[in-house]
Design a protein around this motif. Structure first.
Motif, mmCIF file in Angstrom:
data_model
loop_
_atom_site.group_PDB
_atom_site.id
_atom_site.type_symbol
_atom_site.label_atom_id
_atom_site.label_comp_id
_atom_site.label_asym_id
_atom_site.label_seq_id
_atom_site.Cartn_x
_atom_site.Cartn_y
_atom_site.Cartn_z
ATOM 1 N N GLN A 1 2.208 -1.463 -2.773
ATOM 2 C CA GLN A 1 1.357 -0.589 -2.053
ATOM 3 C C GLN A 1 2.163 -0.340 -0.794
ATOM 4 O O GLN A 1 2.237 1.127 -0.312
ATOM 5 N N GLY B 1 4.688 2.563 -1.036
ATOM 6 C CA GLY B 1 4.058 3.856 -1.086
ATOM 7 C C GLY B 1 3.773 4.174 -2.809
ATOM 8 O O GLY B 1 3.913 5.343 -3.028
ATOM 9 N N ILE B 2 3.931 3.144 -3.534
ATOM 10 C CA ILE B 2 3.648 3.141 -4.883
ATOM 11 C C ILE B 2 2.149 3.472 -5.202
ATOM 12 O O ILE B 2 1.274 2.952 -4.426
ATOM 13 N N ASN B 3 1.806 4.562 -6.032
ATOM 14 C CA ASN B 3 0.555 4.604 -6.356
ATOM 15 C C ASN B 3 -0.123 3.522 -7.480
ATOM 16 O O ASN B 3 0.117 3.849 -8.589
ATOM 17 N N ASN C 1 -2.996 2.517 -7.990
ATOM 18 C CA ASN C 1 -4.102 2.912 -8.932
ATOM 19 C C ASN C 1 -3.532 3.834 -10.192
ATOM 20 O O ASN C 1 -4.281 3.494 -11.539
ATOM 21 N N GLY C 2 -2.541 4.568 -9.799
ATOM 22 C CA GLY C 2 -1.868 5.252 -10.930
ATOM 23 C C GLY C 2 -1.363 4.326 -12.096
ATOM 24 O O GLY C 2 -1.520 4.590 -13.370
#
Lengths: 277, 316, 330
Positions: free
Chosen positions: B188, B191-193, B195-196
């Protein structure tokens, strides 16, 4: 009754966390354990309390070997602890948090508490009286029927110490008690800890806050890379060039300490946000 | 005797391949969310029913469906179930992500109950015939016989698993998924998505599970609304056996479990003189599950649990 | 400092609510035996699930261990009655003799199952207990020589207690009611005892509990044993009232249903169990015409309730003692 470390060693795979540490802790004194992050301070506490196993060597309390016993047996032999990250029973009341410490004494007669209400009442009253005493010592009585998890952070720290103290342990292990406390709270903590010194009690404090350690401790152990670097009085530690060089002296290490402090602040910030969120 | 051994090996490989497809879903979800998805067995069941419905829409006589219709139904069904998996995660698990550890598990029990009864109402509780995906032919190999259905299942499962392997290890999305399963907070912060990535896992897991369900039904020629429970539990056992969270572990565990089951079922009646018969087949999976959890909770390929990470706070 | 703290008021219920609930319960209890048999049977089924809920709640609600195989103990009790009071083995013991036997066997099974699994936590414990529950069901299903397999054991003896018949629905109702009240009282006192505090500590933080001297294995075993005893007794009464047992009654879905009624009603609270059982048992009866839809609805309800009210309908602090105290306040 002394607490003795005999050639203690802790190894994770090929990683040596504690390397041949021997030390003697005497009743009536407050012992500090200091050292940079990763020096093995908390590991020592966790091994003493039975949270971690001992790879080799022994821990003795008086004549009794403590290492190898189960956690609850170690607690039963008079060793109490607090945790680096507060570990209270969040959804139990402050009073219950302390009362449960009497399990070892009263569990055998729990059936009697169920079947014979007058007995339950008198036992409970005795336990509560003891708990109240410990809570009063830390001015926690106003919170007595609150859930422990709902207390402010500083009070939770105090409650954890009160819980460790309720059965009058012969060894009190404090793992970074000042972590996350502000100046006023640290001062309060220092005063309270000083008042806990008792002729029969061994106190061991792992702490980063040098002011607190120097003000409070009679003996200090300096750990470095899993080894016992030096032990002596605060004055001796401060005057020792070896310690200064290895721990405080070089600019590298000072940076390390600073970054450790920052790290901790960051962690606490994160925690505060999680709590509020 | 030799013929029997070869024969049973073929059978075990086929069943093992199907278990592996389902086990992957359990392991991927656990790897990222530390959650046992009790509804995953139902994805397996849904796969078979979705394929059946798609076939019925495309051709009048399901038994005589051509290769094109069968292929279309297979891929259509697994995609549908994949999207259903994403939807279920959004509705039933995502709101509980910051709740206690056991809340999503209980929620998944509810989802499972809902799906089984839903299918029972829609399609009836009785078993239904399922068409063979591959022309049924028997070949003699090494003294045992293997059917074309078995070969087809092995090939299909192999391709799907190879696909997953390359996806997870080589593709950019796969690296993201692995990063999230390694440490959600760190991912997180980078900056990784997250939820995706979680949605992606809830797409792939059900997709693979559904493919397992179609192959399984085609193998036995039958499907029932309740078939997800037992097979799902076995696949879960396989995931634990291999080391939950580990993708190669899930595959290894699935094949080991299938072999133990096949061998045990064949041997036990002989060893005990018939006192314990094949009806205890399902007990093997549970017995293995319990033994592994007790003596090697990290599984065969899982990482050993360190003392520090054993620290859980309240579970619910 | 103290003034800055938001003190939560001690748990209390509005007086009218306490009055309403207690009056409703009393009216239902008095009226039920005079209703047609169908309603009494529904009430009995409700009471059985309340009893099962009280038993399982010790493990799930107090000690925080998710047990998905609770139905195994229920089955042990039911089959104990079936084997000791039928022609299956030609033994015909009275109910009063079977109850203690079943209690002991139940406790022993609880300890036997508990010993190996209790060092597991959370989800692993759930899955292992689920496995044990299924193993017991499969074994019962296949041990034809003892249990008569899937056909079950029919024509169990009519139960009686010291000459008083306990076979008709209204008679079973009184037996169940008394058992529920006794079990509820015992469990309530357990919760307030030092053992109950230890369970709560284990639920909150198992390692810290061991750190303050709680022998967590013993405390958990005690929870398992007591919970199994209650489950087993519920099984005996179930068998005595149905006068027929078969493995079908002890499926995984039953285990889940019992967990569900605790979760829906409010974990760790007897009033919650009653509320949960009322919803899960009465609702399907009300929706009887939509027979197959009701389980669909239950699944949905479970998901929705866990999301919107994770603590259950009844708050943990609102126990029966609070209700009575609110009634007689001031």
């Amino acid at each position: 009754m002394n607490l003795v470390f005999e050639n203690l060693r802790k190894q994770y795979g090929s990683n040596v966390a504690i390397d041949d540490v021997s030390a003697v802790f005497e009743p009536g004194l407050i012992h500090g354990i200091i050292g940079p992050n990763g020096a093995g301070k908390s590991t020592l506490i966790n091994m003493t309390a039975g949270s971690y196993t001992v790879t080799s060597g022994r821990i003795l309390l008086g004549d009794r070997q403590i290492s190898g016993l189960k956690k609850y047996q170690i607690a039963g032999s008079g060793i109490a602890r607090t945790y680096q990250n507060i570990r209270l029973f969040d959804q139990m009341t402050v009073l219950d948090n302390l009362e449960v410490c009497y399990y070892a004494d009263d569990a055998g007669l729990a059936w009697k508490e169920v079947l014979w209400p007058p007995y339950a009442k008198s036992r409970e009253a005795e336990r509560h009286a003891q708990c109240r005493k410990a809570l009063a010592q830390f001015d926690l009585l106003p919170w007595i029927s609150e859930d422990a998890g709902s207390l402010p952070y500083g009070r939770q720290r105090m409650l954890e110490i009160a819980r460790a103290l309720v059965r009058d342990p012969s060894v009190l292990l404090l793992d970074e008690p000042a972590a996350g406390l502000n100046h006023a709270e640290t001062a309060e903590l220092t005063a309270r800890l000083r008042a806990l010194r008792a002729p029969h009690r061994i106190m061991i404090i792992v702490e980063h806050d040098m002011d607190l350690v120097m003000a409070l401790c009679d003996r200090i152990l300096v750990m470095h890379h899993g080894k016992l670097l030096f032990q002596g009085t605060p004055a001796e530690v401060q005057g020792n060039t070896e310690v200064q060089q290895a721990y405080l002296g070089t600019s590298n290490d000072i940076d390390e300490i600073k970054s450790a402090a920052q790290d901790r602040r960051a962690k606490l910030g994160l925690r505060a946000r999680q709590r509020s969120g | 005797m030799w013929g029997t051994i070869v024969q049973q090996t073929f059978n075990a490989l086929t069943i093992g391949a199907i278990y592996a497809l389902i086990a992957l879903g359990y392991t991927m979800v656990y790897g990222v969310l530390r959650m046992i998805n009790f509804a995953h067995g139902e994805m397996f069941m849904l796969g078979a029913y979705a394929a059946f419905v798609l076939l019925a829409l495309m051709v009048p006589d399901i038994g005589a469906a051509g290769a094109l219709a069968l292929t279309a139904a297979f891929f259509g069904a697994i995609l549908l179930v994949g999207f259903a998996g994403v939807g279920i995660e959004r509705l039933a698990y995502k709101p509980l992500r910051h709740s206690t550890r056991l809340a999503p598990m209980l929620s998944s029990l509810g989802v499972s109950l809902f799906l089984v009864t839903g299918v029972q109402i829609a399609a009836g509780p009785q078993p239904r015939m399922f068409p063979h995906l591959f022309p049924n032919q028997r070949y003699e190999v090494l003294g045992g016989s293997i059917t074309s259905v078995q070969i087809g299942i092995l090939i299909a499962a192999f391709i799907l698993m190879l696909g997953l392997h390359f996806f997870v290890n080589r593709s950019r999305l796969g690296i993201i998924v692995r990063a999230v399963s390694e440490s959600r907070p760190t991912a997180q912060l980078l900056g990784i998505n997250v939820n995706g990535a979680i949605s992606l896992i809830f797409f792939l897991g059900p997709l693979l599970g559904a493919s397992g369900g179609i192959l399984y039904s085609s193998y036995y020629g039958i499907m029932t609304p309740t078939m997800g429970a037992v097979v799902g539990l076995k696949a879960f056992t396989a995931a634990i056996l291999g080391g939950i969270g580990s993708i190669p572990g899930a595959m290894l565990g699935a094949f080991i479990l299938a072999f133990v089951e096949v061998v045990g079922t064949a041997l036990l009646p002989i060893l005990t003189n018939g006192a314990i018969g094949t009806e205890y087949r399902d007990v093997f999976a549970f017995a293995i599950l319990i033994l592994v959890l007790l003596f090697r909770p990290a599984g065969l390929l899982g990482e050993a649990v360190s003392e520090e990470s054993m620290v859980y706070k309240r579970e619910f | 400092m103290a003034s800055t703290v938001l003190t939560t008021a001690p748990a209390r219920a509005p007086r009218w609510l306490a009055f309403l609930l207690i009056a409703l319960a009393a009216a239902l209890i008095v009226a039920t035996p005079f209703l047609p048999n169908y309603y009494i049977r529904v009430a009995n089924s409700l009471l059985i699930y309340i009893l099962l809920g009280i038993g399982l709640n010790i493990v799930v609600g107090y000690a925080g261990l998710l047990d998905l195989g609770f139905v195994a103990f229920y089955a042990v009790g039911a089959y104990t009655y079936a084997l000791l009071a039928s022609n299956q083995l030609g033994i015909h013991l009275p109910l009063l003799a079977i109850l203690p036997i079943a209690a002991v066997i139940g406790a022993a099974t609880g300890i036997l199952l508990g010993l190996p699994v209790l060092r597991l936590r959370g989800d692993y414990l759930a899955i292992v207990t689920l496995g044990f529950g299924e193993i017991i069901r499969i074994v019962i299903n296949n041990m034809d020589w003892l249990t008569n397999g899937p056909k079950g054991i029919p024509a169990l003896d009519r139960a009686d207690m010291l000459g008083i018949s306990v076979a008709r629905p209204s008679e079973i109702f009184w037996l169940l009611l008394v058992t529920c009240i006794l079990a509820g009282l015992a469990v309530w006192r357990l919760q307030k005892s030092i053992l109950g505090k230890a369970w709560a500590a284990i639920r909150e933080d198992q390692d810290a509990a061991a750190g303050v001297g709680v022998n967590t294995t013993n405390a958990k075993l005690a929870a398992f044993a007591i919970s199994a005893t209650i489950g087993s007794i519920a099984g005996v009464i179930f068998a005595a009232s149905q006068r027929f047992v078969s493995p079908e009654s002890f499926s995984l879905q039953e285990s889940i249903l019992i967990v569900l009624l605790i979760v829906i009603g409010g974990i760790g609270n007897i009033l919650g169990i009653i509320a949960g059982a009322a919803i899960l048992i009465l609702l399907p009866e009300v929706l009887r015409e939509f027979a197959e839809w009701r389980i669909l609805f239950l699944g949905l309800l479970m998901v929705v309730l866990i999301i919107i009210r994770p603590g259950g309908i009844v708050p943990r602090s609102l126990g029966p003692d609070v209700l009575f105290k609110s009634l007689f306040r001031r």
